[in-house]
Enzyme design. Structure first.
Site, short mmCIF file in Angstrom:
data_model
loop_
_atom_site.label_atom_id
_atom_site.label_comp_id
_atom_site.label_asym_id
_atom_site.label_seq_id
_atom_site.Cartn_x
_atom_site.Cartn_y
_atom_site.Cartn_z
N SER A 58 -2.97 -2.89 5.28
CA SER A 58 -1.88 -2.69 6.23
C SER A 58 -1.48 -4.05 6.77
CB SER A 58 -2.31 -1.78 7.37
OG SER A 58 -2.61 -0.48 6.91
N CYS A 66 6.68 9.54 16.55
CA CYS A 66 5.54 9.16 15.71
C CYS A 66 5.54 7.65 15.54
CB CYS A 66 5.65 9.84 14.36
SG CYS A 66 4.22 9.57 13.32
N GLU A 120 -8.25 4.09 12.19
CA GLU A 120 -8.94 3.17 11.28
C GLU A 120 -9.63 2.02 11.99
OE1 GLU A 120 -6.51 3.63 7.07
OE2 GLU A 120 -6.08 1.88 8.31
N HIS A 146 8.33 1.59 7.76
CA HIS A 146 7.24 2.08 8.63
C HIS A 146 5.93 2.19 7.87
CE1 HIS A 146 7.40 5.89 6.56
NE2 HIS A 146 6.78 6.57 7.49
N HIS A 203 -1.49 11.06 9.44
CA HIS A 203 -2.03 10.43 10.65
C HIS A 203 -3.47 9.99 10.42
CE1 HIS A 203 1.12 12.86 13.15
NE2 HIS A 203 1.64 11.82 12.51
N ASP A 237 8.52 14.92 13.87
CA ASP A 237 7.44 14.36 14.69
C ASP A 237 8.06 13.27 15.57
OD1 ASP A 237 5.13 13.59 15.91
OD2 ASP A 237 4.06 13.03 14.09
N ALA A 256 4.11 2.30 3.48
CA ALA A 256 4.33 2.19 2.04
C ALA A 256 5.34 3.23 1.56
CB ALA A 256 3.00 2.36 1.30
N LYS A 271 -9.34 10.92 9.06
CA LYS A 271 -8.17 11.75 8.78
C LYS A 271 -8.37 13.14 9.36
CE LYS A 271 -5.24 9.66 5.85
NZ LYS A 271 -3.80 9.65 6.04
N HIS A 279 -2.43 6.00 13.94
CA HIS A 279 -1.09 6.47 13.60
C HIS A 279 -0.99 7.93 14.03
CE1 HIS A 279 1.65 7.96 10.05
NE2 HIS A 279 2.34 7.85 11.17
#
Length: 397
Positions: free
Chosen positions: A309, A77, A166, A326, A163, A74, A328, A396, A180
């Site tokens: 986050s 990303c 939020e 980037h 991805h 990706d 967890a 999501k 994301h």
């Protein structure tokens, strides 16, 4: 913690993770990377885990060469986040309508827009260079040319997997928007094509792992890859910018009375290549599951769909090639998570978050990820925390 240094064939492996907690497959990948003839440095972030060829959470500095698998499939990303003038007091008790409006504005999963989004109709979209960007599509690999229409309709869409979009609150109650995503299908197809091309080259035939095949400077194959790589990184950047504009439009409409304002957007890639200079050498630095954390650089380090986050500022640590984690990082594979957890577990672990709680996203359950607080603790010498966020809505694919 500062890093632990492990021996490697060509360079030491600098780890901002406890080696005893890293799965054996990922450790072997790191040892494999350290054998590459072109490597000048390898830094390992605390979210490290097994990936294709190169581990996720690795920063690989090479001289005169680049490994497509060390960028990830990706391409480009990354994350975007923006602080708003809204506060927790402005939010309705039931957030399901707001989540629904976000999902209507931003296609998720394999979805795409019915027609390409006109950037001229969007508030705050950085349209400079847009026409030139699409004109350059003529120069990318012929193997993906037939995907142009799909690529234009997927611009401004989320995708699936890890991805997300939020709606978050920081510790003072301010609302943040965060998302994301990457270069969608076109980036993956370009990555797969070039990994295949690299594997055919004579200098890669004796490598310990064929997925670590590299392109070498001053060759036509390297030029072609760099062209397509930088185009896909730009696609990912525009994709996030378009989603953020669509997201902001939803928020403006839903909170008309509040006359919402937005601070400048923070954005960062975490699967990409950059040309950087260390110890007097021009190097190609690939970050796969790692952000740039140069002195004063703003970055975003997300947890999972039920945890916090972080907005961070880089400390500019040259030992990590000015990098940080980037996110967890997964501690179990998607299949392992599906075997281990149920939708009931998902409901429990995402309590208080307006999000999907069905079997289709069980592999994204917080329990499948490393604890974000531990990951942040392990990189105190790489970044400082600017804000801690907790999501109240998570969309999501």
């Amino acid at each position: 913690m500062s890093y632990v240094e492990m021996p490697g064939a060509k360079v030491p492996i600098r780890m901002w993770a406890d080696p005893s907690t890293v799965e054996s497959g990922a450790m072997q990948q790191l040892r494999n990377v350290a054998t590459l003839p072109w490597i000048k440095g390898l830094a390992v972030m605390p979210d490290v885990h097994y990936g294709k060829g190169a581990t996720v959470g690795s920063v690989i500095a090479m001289h005169g060469a680049v490994c497509p698998a060390a960028v990830g499939v990706d391409i480009g990303c990354g994350m975007s986040a923006v602080k708003t003038s809204l506060t927790a007091n402005d939010l309705p008790g039931d957030l399901s309508r707001l989540r629904s409006k976000i999902e209507q504005a931003i296609p998720v999963g394999r979805g795409m827009h019915d027609d390409p989004v006109d950037p001229g109709q969007l508030h705050g979209f950085p349209a400079a260079g847009w026409d030139n960007f699409w004109a350059r599509f003529d120069g990318v690999a012929d193997a993906v040319k037939f995907r142009q229409e799909r690529a234009t309709k997927q611009m401004g869409t989320l995708g699936s997997g890890n991805h997300f979009v939020e709606f978050c609150l920081d510790e003072s109650g301010s609302v943040w928007l965060m998302l994301h995503s990457g270069s969608r299908n076109i980036g993956k197809e370009l990555a797969d094509f070039h990994i295949g091309e690299a594997q055919k080259l004579p200098h890669n035939q004796g490598l310990i792992d064929r997925d670590l095949a590299v392109f070498i400077a001053d060759t036509p194959q390297m030029s072609a890859y760099r062209n397509d790589l930088f185009w896909a990184q730009e696609y990912a950047k525009y994709n996030r910018a378009m989603m953020m504009s669509l997201f902001q439009d939803v928020v403006r409409k839903e909170f008309k009375k509040a006359k919402v304002t937005f601070e400048p957007v923070i954005s960062c890639h975490h699967n990409y290549v950059a040309e950087e200079r260390y110890e007097g050498m021009d190097l190609l630095v690939t970050r796969k599951g790692a952000i740039r954390a140069g002195s004063g650089d703003f970055g975003i380090i997300p947890g999972s769909m039920g945890t916090g986050s972080y907005i961070v500022k880089g400390l500019g640590n040259p030992a990590s090639f000015n990098s940080a984690s980037h996110g967890a990082g997964r501690k179990m594979s998607r299949n392992a998570a599906k075997r281990r957890f149920s939708t009931k577990d998902l409901e429990e672990q995402t309590r208080g978050v307006e999000c999907r709680k069905d079997s289709g996203v069980v592999d994204e359950i917080p329990g499948a990820y490393k604890p974000i607080e531990k990951v942040m603790e392990q990189q105190r010498d790489l970044v400082e925390v600017v804000a801690k966020l907790k999501q109240v809505i998570c969309v999501k694919g």
